[in-house]
Design a protein around this motif. Sequence first.
Motif, PDB file in Angstrom:
ATOM      1  N   ALA A  13     -64.921 -38.116-115.627  1.00 21.35           N
ATOM      2  CA  ALA A  13     -64.872 -37.046-116.338  1.00 21.35           C
ATOM      3  C   ALA A  13     -64.625 -35.828-115.397  1.00 21.35           C
ATOM      4  CB  ALA A  13     -66.323 -36.787-117.043  1.00 21.35           C
ATOM      5  N   ARG A  17     -61.823 -33.119-115.808  1.00 16.47           N
ATOM      6  CA  ARG A  17     -61.925 -31.572-116.023  1.00 16.47           C
ATOM      7  C   ARG A  17     -61.107 -30.856-114.935  1.00 16.47           C
ATOM      8  NH1 ARG A  17     -67.305 -33.434-117.499  1.00 16.47           N
ATOM      9  NH2 ARG A  17     -67.993 -33.412-115.509  1.00 16.47           N
ATOM     10  N   THR A  20     -57.723 -30.613-116.139  1.00 14.21           N
ATOM     11  CA  THR A  20     -57.604 -29.831-117.091  1.00 14.21           C
ATOM     12  C   THR A  20     -57.597 -28.308-116.893  1.00 14.21           C
ATOM     13  OG1 THR A  20     -58.999 -31.358-118.762  1.00 14.21           O
ATOM     14  CG2 THR A  20     -58.835 -28.995-119.362  1.00 14.21           C
ATOM     15  N   VAL A  86     -69.762 -39.635-125.278  1.00 16.50           N
ATOM     16  CA  VAL A  86     -69.664 -38.514-125.577  1.00 16.50           C
ATOM     17  C   VAL A  86     -68.930 -37.744-124.525  1.00 16.50           C
ATOM     18  CG1 VAL A  86     -70.479 -36.128-126.504  1.00 16.50           C
ATOM     19  CG2 VAL A  86     -71.418 -38.186-127.491  1.00 16.50           C
ATOM     20  N   GLU A  87     -69.553 -37.904-123.216  1.00 16.71           N
ATOM     21  CA  GLU A  87     -68.840 -37.079-122.243  1.00 16.71           C
ATOM     22  C   GLU A  87     -67.476 -37.611-122.150  1.00 16.71           C
ATOM     23  OE1 GLU A  87     -69.937 -35.862-117.465  1.00 16.71           O
ATOM     24  OE2 GLU A  87     -70.712 -37.822-118.407  1.00 16.71           O
ATOM     25  N   ARG A  89     -65.352 -39.176-123.846  1.00 21.52           N
ATOM     26  CA  ARG A  89     -64.366 -38.692-124.943  1.00 21.52           C
ATOM     27  C   ARG A  89     -64.288 -37.027-124.825  1.00 21.52           C
ATOM     28  NH1 ARG A  89     -63.956 -42.072-130.379  1.00 21.52           N
ATOM     29  NH2 ARG A  89     -64.415 -44.155-129.599  1.00 21.52           N
ATOM     30  N   LEU A  90     -65.026 -36.477-124.549  1.00 23.34           N
ATOM     31  CA  LEU A  90     -64.753 -34.794-124.532  1.00 23.34           C
ATOM     32  C   LEU A  90     -63.979 -34.539-123.369  1.00 23.34           C
ATOM     33  CD1 LEU A  90     -65.490 -32.179-125.628  1.00 23.34           C
ATOM     34  CD2 LEU A  90     -67.559 -32.042-124.017  1.00 23.34           C
ATOM     35  N   ALA A  91     -64.069 -35.110-122.238  1.00 29.11           N
ATOM     36  CA  ALA A  91     -63.202 -35.119-121.295  1.00 29.11           C
ATOM     37  C   ALA A  91     -61.805 -35.221-121.387  1.00 29.11           C
ATOM     38  CB  ALA A  91     -63.915 -35.653-119.932  1.00 29.11           C
ATOM     39  N   THR A  93     -60.374 -35.726-124.361  1.00 30.89           N
ATOM     40  CA  THR A  93     -59.621 -34.988-125.610  1.00 30.89           C
ATOM     41  C   THR A  93     -59.487 -33.552-125.207  1.00 30.89           C
ATOM     42  OG1 THR A  93     -61.832 -34.686-126.529  1.00 30.89           O
ATOM     43  CG2 THR A  93     -60.587 -36.543-127.296  1.00 30.89           C
ATOM     44  N   THR A  94     -60.438 -33.039-124.312  1.00 35.38           N
ATOM     45  CA  THR A  94     -60.047 -31.661-123.856  1.00 35.38           C
ATOM     46  C   THR A  94     -58.759 -31.864-122.726  1.00 35.38           C
ATOM     47  OG1 THR A  94     -62.459 -31.215-123.782  1.00 35.38           O
ATOM     48  CG2 THR A  94     -61.078 -29.639-122.345  1.00 35.38           C
ATOM     49  N   GLU A  97     -55.750 -32.221-125.018  1.00 29.37           N
ATOM     50  CA  GLU A  97     -55.260 -30.827-125.667  1.00 29.37           C
ATOM     51  C   GLU A  97     -54.740 -30.013-124.631  1.00 29.37           C
ATOM     52  OE1 GLU A  97     -59.065 -29.849-126.984  1.00 29.37           O
ATOM     53  OE2 GLU A  97     -59.031 -31.066-128.938  1.00 29.37           O
ATOM     54  N   VAL A 135     -61.615 -38.329-132.141  1.00 27.68           N
ATOM     55  CA  VAL A 135     -62.559 -37.346-132.545  1.00 27.68           C
ATOM     56  C   VAL A 135     -63.233 -37.640-134.025  1.00 27.68           C
ATOM     57  CG1 VAL A 135     -62.125 -35.367-131.194  1.00 27.68           C
ATOM     58  CG2 VAL A 135     -60.851 -35.513-133.543  1.00 27.68           C
TER      59      VAL A 135
END
Length: 135
Positions: A13, A17, A20, A86-87, A89-91, A93-94, A97, A135
Amino acid sequence: MLTSNQAHGMTYAEAAREITARLAQGVDGTVAAGAIQLAIEAWQCLAGTDLAWDRYGLELLDVRARLYSDLDDVVVDAGAPVRDDVETRLAVTTMLEQLARYHDRRAGDDREDLARRLSHDAGAQQLRRAVAALV
């Protein structure tokens, strides 16, 4: 790109980040290739936990083959994702994107030929489908 010293001890993660943030700074093909590599690693580690990862992976493999085949030697030195949470998937997907926005910028660059711009546009759409799967 992340050197071994920068990424040593980074979790998946944290690496996502960092990539990103670097993608948001501008057009850098090496960082973009690192994002694809990291995104595919998530698929390889987490496929089988949820069918969404299979849909995600199919989109990524096509984008990699079409837009990143000449950058296969880019490696991100970071830990693999250990669980589908969740962490993670968020990392992922962000990061995807932001990678889609990178390809949007490349698709709008009139210095590229039309075929390449269309490939970038298609890549951005596929990355958004990969995000939507998770998501």
